[in-house]
Design an enzyme around this catalytic site. Structure first.
Site, PDB file in Angstrom:
ATOM      1  N   GLU A 281       0.828  -1.268   0.182  1.00  0.00           N
ATOM      2  CA  GLU A 281       0.120  -0.024   0.059  1.00  0.00           C
ATOM      3  C   GLU A 281       0.813   1.326   0.057  1.00  0.00           C
ATOM      4  O   GLU A 281       1.764   1.321   0.734  1.00  0.00           O
ATOM      5  CB  GLU A 281      -0.839  -0.224   1.263  1.00  0.00           C
ATOM      6  CG  GLU A 281      -1.707   1.104   1.243  1.00  0.00           C
ATOM      7  CD  GLU A 281      -2.585   1.303   2.800  1.00  0.00           C
ATOM      8  OE1 GLU A 281      -3.546   1.979   2.892  1.00  0.00           O
ATOM      9  OE2 GLU A 281      -2.001   0.535   3.768  1.00  0.00           O
TER      10      GLU A 281
ATOM     11  N   CYS B 100      -5.918  -2.199   2.496  1.00  0.00           N
ATOM     12  CA  CYS B 100      -5.559  -2.136   3.986  1.00  0.00           C
ATOM     13  C   CYS B 100      -6.622  -2.641   4.825  1.00  0.00           C
ATOM     14  O   CYS B 100      -7.035  -4.101   4.526  1.00  0.00           O
ATOM     15  CB  CYS B 100      -5.240  -0.531   4.316  1.00  0.00           C
ATOM     16  SG  CYS B 100      -4.859  -0.378   6.268  1.00  0.00           S
TER      17      CYS B 100
ATOM     18  N   LYS C  12      -9.502   3.055  -3.099  1.00  0.00           N
ATOM     19  CA  LYS C  12     -10.032   2.499  -1.693  1.00  0.00           C
ATOM     20  C   LYS C  12     -11.261   3.262  -1.497  1.00  0.00           C
ATOM     21  O   LYS C  12     -11.523   4.281  -1.716  1.00  0.00           O
ATOM     22  CB  LYS C  12      -9.089   2.711  -0.534  1.00  0.00           C
ATOM     23  CG  LYS C  12      -9.436   2.306   0.686  1.00  0.00           C
ATOM     24  CD  LYS C  12      -8.248   2.673   1.718  1.00  0.00           C
ATOM     25  CE  LYS C  12      -8.742   1.835   3.008  1.00  0.00           C
ATOM     26  NZ  LYS C  12      -7.652   2.003   4.052  1.00  0.00           N
TER      27      LYS C  12
END
Length: 531
Positions: free
Chosen positions: A288, A405, A352
């Site tokens: 990430e 994440c 995301k």
């Protein structure tokens, strides 16, 4: 055991609070990295006995009568979440000058809020409380429902749902395919509460027998499911994955003086020749926000990536994506995944969707910024969330479900949006949390998504724990926490033996319904005995 149960039931005041807190804290030993699930046979019987003695004054009305049960559940939850989430405070120490003041809020404040859910679960269970097996059914149903609520209330934070404590190894993970993590939470509470019946006698035989049957079925299905996976012939993926774990200190990650060193480190790890006799990787995975800059600010970066990649290789990397404001709107930054081919072209991207409150964005931003508050990851002024979810298509015909994440802790986000995928792709950066239980807990929750979907999981973490997990939740390659390096693994194949998420949801609802019926029946039987 009867004397112990009676002593706990009759406890009051500070002793009662400490017993509930200690029982909740002890339950954390069932979670990674400890995995000592047998402690739940202590934690939950103590909770049951405490609730046996939690009765309020009838003169205070229904809410007044429920208050002792709520307080018992809250103290249990407070112990569980303080012991299980204390490591969140480590993220605030990365920039101690700016965020150390908020340490009590992370270490005590968040657990206090999350404990409200367990307080509600205990209070709801108390409404159907009886003196036999029905009360542990009521407690199981209440915890199952409240863990489900934790997945969406206030944007959701289902971290360390109780069901994870009953799944320390792949053999004991397979049942989640059938009932999901929330169904597993209900069954976990029921099974591990059963010894409480021995201390109060009524319903002990039926309760212990039911718990033994459920636990045996849990392990037995694990054996069956893993053997079924091993016997099923599936076409090989044809992909070899290289995971790069650079182990970059979080305090240096966005330091402009460190950018070249970090980028060169990533390129050097990616270019390491495969071991003798091994196949050259087809896909290289960085974690990430691995790129320490915006690509638009470093036009030579794509050329250097192209020079590093050999013909036919693909780079998948986490990055910050920038979107210029148009028509007077503000600039937007996204926590994203880029897919880059061997010519240095970006051929795919995903943003995301589920951001971390106070970490990646500020709820009620306009108001809170007036008080000087900022997101912990404030480098770019906070992130924007993606409008929709989609799959990434990787060269080689691989469809990847992106989980950036902590998106990996939400079961609904791992559902395949467009057709059947080939893998789950989890890029993360747990360097925020140092050498604590946090990264181990995060990996376990990601493992369970692989079992639920029967897809292999590719997980690249900045400082660990990076892993490749097969469709049975078995880790077939990994790098430990705090170690820099690379490893290559042939991508495991997906399994065609999988259940749709709606079937798991139905099974979860069925479990809750059966437990509620058991609790209602036991409650009515108790009233008839005393009428």
């Amino acid at each position: 055991m009867e004397r112990i149960a009676e002593s706990i039931m009759l406890s009051w005041g500070i002793k009662r609070m400490l017993l509930a807190f200690a029982a909740g804290a002890l339950a954390v030993l069932a979670l990674p990295p400890f995995n000592f699930f047998a402690v739940l046979f202590i934690s939950f019987p103590v909770l049951v006995w405490l609730l046996d003695g939690a009765s309020g004054s009838a003169e205070r009305g229904l809410l007044g009568r429920m208050r002792p049960a709520f307080a018992t559940g809250w103290w249990f939850g407070f112990g569980y979440f303080v012991a299980g989430l204390w490591w969140l405070g480590n993220a605030l120490l990365v920039d101690a000058n700016g965020f150390a003041w908020a340490l009590p809020l992370a270490v005590l404040g968040l657990p206090a809020i999350l404990a409200l859910f367990y307080g509600v679960a205990a209070a709801v269970a108390w409404l159907l409380w009886s003196d036999g097996i029905g009360r542990i059914a009521a407690l199981g149903a209440a915890f199952g429902l409240i863990e489900w609520a934790r997945s969406f209330v206030l944007t959701g934070f289902p971290w360390n749902a109780i069901g994870y404590a009953a799944m320390p190894a792949p053999l004991m993970m397979q049942s989640v395919e059938l009932v999901g993590i929330f169904g597993m939470s209900a069954l976990t509470v029921f099974v591990f509460s059963a010894p409480a019946l021995v201390g109060t006698k009524r319903g002990a035989v039926a309760g212990i027998l039911a718990a033994l049957v459920l636990f045996s079925a849990h392990v037995g299905y694990g054996w069956f499911a893993l053997n079924r996976l091993d016997r099923t012939e599936v076409a090989p993926s044809g992909a070899t994955i290289r995971i790069v774990q650079p182990d970059i200190d979080q305090s240096a990650k966005w330091d402009t003086a460190e950018r070249e060193r970090i980028f060169s480190r990533l390129l050097a790890f990616s270019a390491v020749p495969p071991r003798e006799g091994e196949i050259r990787p087809t896909h290289i995975i960085w974690p990430e926000t691995a790129l320490p800059f915006l690509l638009t600010e470093n036009p030579g970066a794509l050329s250097r990536i192209a020079d590093m990649l050999q013909v036919g290789q693909t780079l998948v990397t986490g990055a910050v994506r920038f979107e210029d404001g148009a028509g007077g709107t503000r600039q937007r930054f996204y926590n994203s995944i880029y897919v880059i081919d061997d010519e240095g072209q970006i051929i795919g991207a995903a943003d995301k969707m589920h951001l971390v409150p106070f970490g990646e964005y500020l709820p009620f931003e306009a108001m809170l910024r007036r008080f000087g508050l900022t997101p912990v990851a404030e480098t770019f002024g906070g992130f924007s969330a993606a409008d929709r979810r989609g799959m990434l298509t990787l060269p080689g015909g691989l469809g990847a479900v992106p989980l950036i994440c902590y998106e990996a802790i939400f079961p609904d986000l791992s559902r395949v949006p467009e057709g059947r995928a080939s893998l789950l792709l989890n890029l993360t950066n747990d360097a925020w949390y140092g050498m604590t239980p946090g990264p181990y807990q995060h990996l376990r929750q990601a493992q369970l998504r692989a079992v639920e979907t029967r897809l292999p999981l590719i997980r690249a973490a900045n400082n660990g724990i990076s892993a490749v997990v097969d469709a049975g939740g078995r880790i077939i390659g990994s790098l430990p926490l705090g170690e820099a390096g690379v490893f290559d693994v042939v991508l495991p194949s997906r399994s065609d033996q999988f259940l749709l998420i709606r079937i798991r949801q139905f099974n979860f609802g069925l479990i809750i319904a059966i437990m509620v019926v058991m609790a209602i029946f036991a409650r009515k039987s108790k009233k008839q005995r005393f009428d």
